[in-house]
Design an enzyme around this catalytic site. Structure first.
Site, PDB file in Angstrom:
ATOM      1  N   TYR A 154       0.713  -1.322   0.028  1.00 45.81           N
ATOM      2  CA  TYR A 154      -0.074   0.062   0.058  1.00 45.81           C
ATOM      3  C   TYR A 154       0.916   1.283  -0.013  1.00 45.81           C
ATOM      4  O   TYR A 154       0.583   2.241  -0.607  1.00 45.81           O
ATOM      5  CB  TYR A 154      -1.178   0.136   1.370  1.00 45.81           C
ATOM      6  CG  TYR A 154      -1.954   1.100   1.205  1.00 45.81           C
ATOM      7  CD1 TYR A 154      -3.043   0.880   0.540  1.00 45.81           C
ATOM      8  CD2 TYR A 154      -1.707   2.147   2.076  1.00 45.81           C
ATOM      9  CE1 TYR A 154      -4.207   1.798   0.536  1.00 45.81           C
ATOM     10  CE2 TYR A 154      -2.729   3.181   2.207  1.00 45.81           C
ATOM     11  CZ  TYR A 154      -4.093   3.091   1.521  1.00 45.81           C
ATOM     12  OH  TYR A 154      -5.067   3.788   1.510  1.00 45.81           O
ATOM     13  N   LYS A 158       1.056   3.913  -2.753  1.00 41.84           N
ATOM     14  CA  LYS A 158       0.433   5.284  -2.514  1.00 41.84           C
ATOM     15  C   LYS A 158       1.598   6.448  -3.033  1.00 41.84           C
ATOM     16  O   LYS A 158       1.483   7.546  -3.269  1.00 41.84           O
ATOM     17  CB  LYS A 158       0.066   5.432  -1.217  1.00 41.84           C
ATOM     18  CG  LYS A 158      -1.325   5.010  -0.933  1.00 41.84           C
ATOM     19  CD  LYS A 158      -2.292   5.465  -1.854  1.00 41.84           C
ATOM     20  CE  LYS A 158      -3.774   5.140  -1.355  1.00 41.84           C
ATOM     21  NZ  LYS A 158      -4.638   5.339  -2.282  1.00 41.84           N
TER      22      LYS A 158
END
Length: 253
Positions: A154, A158
């Protein structure tokens, strides 16, 4: 004086949370909004709320990591609402785990939705923006881009969205298209509630502990992110391009 045609926005992952709040805010700002989520039925609640408030909206089911589905979804939006000139890449998933426990599928799934999905959506929608000589792309990153234990996939995705944002800003700016990025901090959502559950903490206890770490002494709400999106997609932000704003209640997570 002739009235300008209504601008059309696409918000991905808009069935709930940040995406739903953003779709409703953009509709309140006067845009027609395509509410995209994995299942069309899941998007209908957001569409109903927009229509009940007098706005125009369309529910569209699509897997943003699938090129054919993205092409079909954007084509449908253009046919039923009009050419989209605003894109909010919000769709996301988590598959949290420590590195030694993380599977290739965990990695690929998160990269597929966040990075591949944002790429496919932007590549498809930019054609309409270039034709209109106007466009607004907002990518939703996270304070996790700065690093977060148990989120190698993640965090990487991001952070990648921030580089993607800056590159699109350079490539597309001359066509009247701006690309910016919002990095939310701790936001009350199904995703953060799932995190509390995953680590075995009571939600209220977890929420209070996280809020205590934030300088403004509260957790963020989806509407906090929607407000920032509203600025980035407006006419008045035309000289703001390639920026990352952390909407986190303080200078860091």
């Amino acid at each position: 004086m002739t009235q300008s045609p209504q601008r059309v926005a696409i918000v991905t992952g808009a069935a709930r949370g940040i995406g739903a709040a953003t779709a409703q805010r953009l509709a309140a700002d006067g845009l027609a909004v395509a509410v995209i989520d994995l299942e069309e039925a899941a998007a209908k609640g957001t569409v109903d709320a927009i229509q009940a408030a007098g706005g125009r909206a369309l529910a569209v089911g699509a897997d943003v990591s699938d090129a054919a589905q993205v092409e079909a979804a954007v084509g449908r939006v253009a046919a039923e609402l009009g050419a989209p000139t605003v894109l909010v890449n919000n769709a996301g998933v988590t598959r949290d785990n420590l590195l030694f426990k993380m599977s290739e599928l965990d990695w690929d799934t998160v990269m597929g939705v966040h990075l591949r999905g944002s790429f496919l959506m932007a590549r498809t929608v930019q054609k309409h923006m270039v034709e209109q000589r106007f466009g607004r792309i907002v990518n939703v990153s996270s304070t996790s881009a700065l690093g977060n234990r148990g989120q190698a996939n993640y965090s990487t995705a991001k952070a990648g969205l921030q580089g993607f944002t800056k590159t699109l800003a350079i490539e597309l700016g001359k066509f009247g298209i701006t690309t910016n990025c919002i990095a939310p901090g701790f936001i009350v959502s199904d995703m953060t509630k799932a995190t509390a559950e995953r680590i075995g903490q009571d939600w209220d206890t977890y929420l209070a502990a996280r809020a205590a770490e934030i300088p403004v002494a509260r957790a963020g709400q989806p509407e906090d992110i929607a407000n920032a999106v509203s600025f980035f997609v407006s006419e008045r932000s035309g000289f703001v391009n390639g920026q990352v704003i952390y909407v986190a209640g303080g200078p860091k997570a």
